[in-house]
Design a protein around this motif. Sequence first.
Motif, PDB file in Angstrom:
ATOM      1  N   GLU A 124      38.169  35.084  31.108  1.00  0.00           N
ATOM      2  CA  GLU A 124      37.186  34.993  32.199  1.00  0.00           C
ATOM      3  C   GLU A 124      36.397  36.301  32.353  1.00  0.00           C
ATOM      4  O   GLU A 124      35.310  36.294  32.900  1.00  0.00           O
ATOM      5  CB  GLU A 124      37.894  34.684  33.535  1.00  0.00           C
ATOM      6  CG  GLU A 124      38.781  33.473  33.522  1.00  0.00           C
ATOM      7  CD  GLU A 124      38.022  32.154  33.611  1.00  0.00           C
ATOM      8  OE1 GLU A 124      36.803  32.186  33.803  1.00  0.00           O
ATOM      9  OE2 GLU A 124      38.664  31.097  33.457  1.00  0.00           O
ATOM     10  N   LYS A 164      43.960  28.050  33.624  1.00  0.00           N
ATOM     11  CA  LYS A 164      44.240  28.648  34.928  1.00  0.00           C
ATOM     12  C   LYS A 164      42.969  28.740  35.759  1.00  0.00           C
ATOM     13  O   LYS A 164      43.003  28.584  36.989  1.00  0.00           O
ATOM     14  CB  LYS A 164      44.878  30.036  34.763  1.00  0.00           C
ATOM     15  CG  LYS A 164      43.995  31.077  34.093  1.00  0.00           C
ATOM     16  CD  LYS A 164      44.700  32.425  34.023  1.00  0.00           C
ATOM     17  CE  LYS A 164      43.798  33.481  33.373  1.00  0.00           C
ATOM     18  NZ  LYS A 164      44.467  34.806  33.324  1.00  0.00           N
ATOM     19  N   ASP A 199      37.884  33.308  38.250  1.00  0.00           N
ATOM     20  CA  ASP A 199      38.772  34.430  38.569  1.00  0.00           C
ATOM     21  C   ASP A 199      37.948  35.545  39.217  1.00  0.00           C
ATOM     22  O   ASP A 199      36.922  35.947  38.674  1.00  0.00           O
ATOM     23  CB  ASP A 199      39.432  34.954  37.282  1.00  0.00           C
ATOM     24  CG  ASP A 199      40.528  35.955  37.559  1.00  0.00           C
ATOM     25  OD1 ASP A 199      40.243  36.998  38.184  1.00  0.00           O
ATOM     26  OD2 ASP A 199      41.665  35.706  37.142  1.00  0.00           O
ATOM     27  N   LEU A 259      45.375  45.611  36.963  1.00  0.00           N
ATOM     28  CA  LEU A 259      46.161  44.418  36.681  1.00  0.00           C
ATOM     29  C   LEU A 259      45.306  43.161  36.769  1.00  0.00           C
ATOM     30  O   LEU A 259      45.389  42.267  35.916  1.00  0.00           O
ATOM     31  CB  LEU A 259      47.327  44.335  37.669  1.00  0.00           C
ATOM     32  CG  LEU A 259      48.412  43.292  37.378  1.00  0.00           C
ATOM     33  CD1 LEU A 259      49.109  43.615  36.060  1.00  0.00           C
ATOM     34  CD2 LEU A 259      49.431  43.278  38.527  1.00  0.00           C
ATOM     35  N   GLY A 260      44.446  43.108  37.792  1.00  0.00           N
ATOM     36  CA  GLY A 260      43.573  41.950  37.944  1.00  0.00           C
ATOM     37  C   GLY A 260      42.618  41.780  36.787  1.00  0.00           C
ATOM     38  O   GLY A 260      42.386  40.653  36.293  1.00  0.00           O
ATOM     39  N   GLN A 261      42.079  42.891  36.300  1.00  0.00           N
ATOM     40  CA  GLN A 261      41.147  42.823  35.155  1.00  0.00           C
ATOM     41  C   GLN A 261      41.856  42.400  33.885  1.00  0.00           C
ATOM     42  O   GLN A 261      41.308  41.652  33.069  1.00  0.00           O
ATOM     43  CB  GLN A 261      40.454  44.197  34.998  1.00  0.00           C
ATOM     44  CG  GLN A 261      39.437  44.447  36.098  1.00  0.00           C
ATOM     45  CD  GLN A 261      38.996  45.895  36.250  1.00  0.00           C
ATOM     46  OE1 GLN A 261      38.107  46.173  37.014  1.00  0.00           O
ATOM     47  NE2 GLN A 261      39.625  46.815  35.544  1.00  0.00           N
ATOM     48  N   GLN A 262      43.118  42.838  33.712  1.00  0.00           N
ATOM     49  CA  GLN A 262      43.886  42.410  32.536  1.00  0.00           C
ATOM     50  C   GLN A 262      44.220  40.931  32.617  1.00  0.00           C
ATOM     51  O   GLN A 262      44.123  40.206  31.629  1.00  0.00           O
ATOM     52  CB  GLN A 262      45.150  43.245  32.436  1.00  0.00           C
ATOM     53  CG  GLN A 262      44.929  44.694  32.024  1.00  0.00           C
ATOM     54  CD  GLN A 262      46.219  45.492  31.993  1.00  0.00           C
ATOM     55  OE1 GLN A 262      47.273  45.049  32.486  1.00  0.00           O
ATOM     56  NE2 GLN A 262      46.161  46.691  31.426  1.00  0.00           N
ATOM     57  N   ARG A 263      44.598  40.452  33.800  1.00  0.00           N
ATOM     58  CA  ARG A 263      44.991  39.061  33.972  1.00  0.00           C
ATOM     59  C   ARG A 263      43.814  38.104  33.893  1.00  0.00           C
ATOM     60  O   ARG A 263      44.012  36.900  33.680  1.00  0.00           O
ATOM     61  CB  ARG A 263      45.710  38.885  35.320  1.00  0.00           C
ATOM     62  CG  ARG A 263      47.109  39.472  35.338  1.00  0.00           C
ATOM     63  CD  ARG A 263      47.750  39.318  36.711  1.00  0.00           C
ATOM     64  NE  ARG A 263      49.148  39.735  36.701  1.00  0.00           N
ATOM     65  CZ  ARG A 263      49.907  39.815  37.795  1.00  0.00           C
ATOM     66  NH1 ARG A 263      49.366  39.531  38.983  1.00  0.00           N
ATOM     67  NH2 ARG A 263      51.164  40.192  37.713  1.00  0.00           N
ATOM     68  N   ALA A 264      42.601  38.604  34.071  1.00  0.00           N
ATOM     69  CA  ALA A 264      41.431  37.735  34.030  1.00  0.00           C
ATOM     70  C   ALA A 264      41.263  37.095  32.663  1.00  0.00           C
ATOM     71  O   ALA A 264      40.647  36.027  32.527  1.00  0.00           O
ATOM     72  CB  ALA A 264      40.170  38.515  34.396  1.00  0.00           C
ATOM     73  N   GLY A 265      41.802  37.733  31.623  1.00  0.00           N
ATOM     74  CA  GLY A 265      41.763  37.161  30.278  1.00  0.00           C
ATOM     75  C   GLY A 265      40.345  36.887  29.808  1.00  0.00           C
ATOM     76  O   GLY A 265      39.459  37.733  29.921  1.00  0.00           O
ATOM     77  N   ASN A 296      46.217  47.605  41.157  1.00  0.00           N
ATOM     78  CA  ASN A 296      45.896  46.185  41.339  1.00  0.00           C
ATOM     79  C   ASN A 296      44.581  45.812  40.679  1.00  0.00           C
ATOM     80  O   ASN A 296      44.447  44.703  40.133  1.00  0.00           O
ATOM     81  CB  ASN A 296      45.864  45.842  42.831  1.00  0.00           C
ATOM     82  CG  ASN A 296      47.260  45.625  43.403  1.00  0.00           C
ATOM     83  OD1 ASN A 296      47.966  44.706  43.017  1.00  0.00           O
ATOM     84  ND2 ASN A 296      47.669  46.492  44.310  1.00  0.00           N
ATOM     85  N   GLU A 311      39.557  29.036  30.853  1.00  0.00           N
ATOM     86  CA  GLU A 311      40.938  28.705  30.520  1.00  0.00           C
ATOM     87  C   GLU A 311      41.535  27.746  31.551  1.00  0.00           C
ATOM     88  O   GLU A 311      40.981  27.590  32.657  1.00  0.00           O
ATOM     89  CB  GLU A 311      41.762  29.994  30.447  1.00  0.00           C
ATOM     90  CG  GLU A 311      41.264  30.960  29.379  1.00  0.00           C
ATOM     91  CD  GLU A 311      42.005  32.276  29.381  1.00  0.00           C
ATOM     92  OE1 GLU A 311      42.586  32.606  28.337  1.00  0.00           O
ATOM     93  OE2 GLU A 311      42.026  32.953  30.419  1.00  0.00           O
TER      94      GLU A 311
END
Length: 439
Positions: A438, A141, A288, A430-436, A427, A139
């Motif tokens: 990736e 990002k 990521d 949250l990090g695993q969700q934000r990785a999208g 954290n 992506e």
Amino acid sequence: MKTIKHLPQDNKQCGWFHTSPQRTPKPALQGNLSARFVVIGAGFTGLAAARQLAKRFPNDEIVLVEAQEVGFGTAGRNSGFVIDLPHDIGAADYIGDITIARKTLQLQQQAQQLITDLVHEHHIDCGLEHAGKYQCAVEPKGIRVLEAYQRGLERLGQDYTWLAQEELQQHIGMHFYQKALYTPGTLLIQPSAFVKGAADALPSNVSLYEHTAITSVDYGSKITLGHAYGHIVADKLVLANNGFASSFGFLQGRLLPVFTYASMTRPLNEDEQAALGGKSTWGIIPADPFGSTLRRTADQRLIVRNSMSFNPNGKCSDAQLKTAYQRHVQSYQRRFPMLKDVTFEYTWGGAMCLSRNHMPFFGQLAPNVYGSLCCNGLGTTRGTMGGHLLANWLAGDEDEMIAFLLGSEQPCANPPQPFLSMGVNFNLMLGQQRAGMEA
């Protein structure tokens, strides 16, 4: 006498271990013995420390103790990247402070040379390959992360190559990634095969005992280590057991045993290899930090590694393994739609020892107790060089690299429990969700 509460209890389905050459493990220690040096933990760090101690003190017996079987524990559960470049995930460009980065590069290149020399000298069958690594993004990002990494590599004066989607597909087969930054210096190995081979190539004055968990320790002018069938009396103790050092009373409240999870497929047949295309072996690191790491191995298996959990007791649960497996299936299906009939054969978890400030420990922990600990995800290189240099320091050396490690910042203190577990797990989630995509 201090009781050791947490012992390694890794799950049995480690693909690297089961697909590496079989060996006969050394027997567990029976009875009592004394030694000048005792090293705990036969992973990358402990094997390097024991080897170099044996060379520097050829008239002394070096005792190396492993709680499980060599190659089964943490050292045999990483992704097999022997990385030359700094990989500071706390820095936006993965490089960070340029002075520290240059020292880190030098340190890790020396570790690569130690590993390469050992493989060639003892003909260790671990698939060592000078393959480089692909840091890939899906992506926008992720591409921005790679652009920052490019700027860091330029500051450090290191080579890289940009690969766009079509050209990248010629390298790795799949069409999933939009862009990659290829760096040529990384080595790839079969990690369990390497540590097995290194264990069988130890000098003759190293006594290795496997399946010998240390269950108690008494610190004094000499150190007494209890095990199931007796005890060991050591003049000097070297801890090379990462997060388990806290169970021995050191760096308590400073280490973070974070588990990562991986799944390995069965071997691809010739038709499946042709359908995938690309090079016969490669390694991918995600843009990521919470994304998926991938390997295509020499025996034509595919490995997907993602998902993290904080396990202060040093053990992952069946529920965590099941959740990770489900994530691996999703990640695999997104990347390899041409291989929909290829299933996973193994799924496992393995602990990384991290610190909140991404700093390792090297040096003296207490009178006659020393350690090289907390590799922050770079165990193959930082562990190898840390063990090697610790042995040289104990032999009286004080070179540039030893001074660099001794002068480095130490792991910082963590918040108290239960806030630590709550914060780390939040954290990680949250990090695993934000990785999208990736992930």
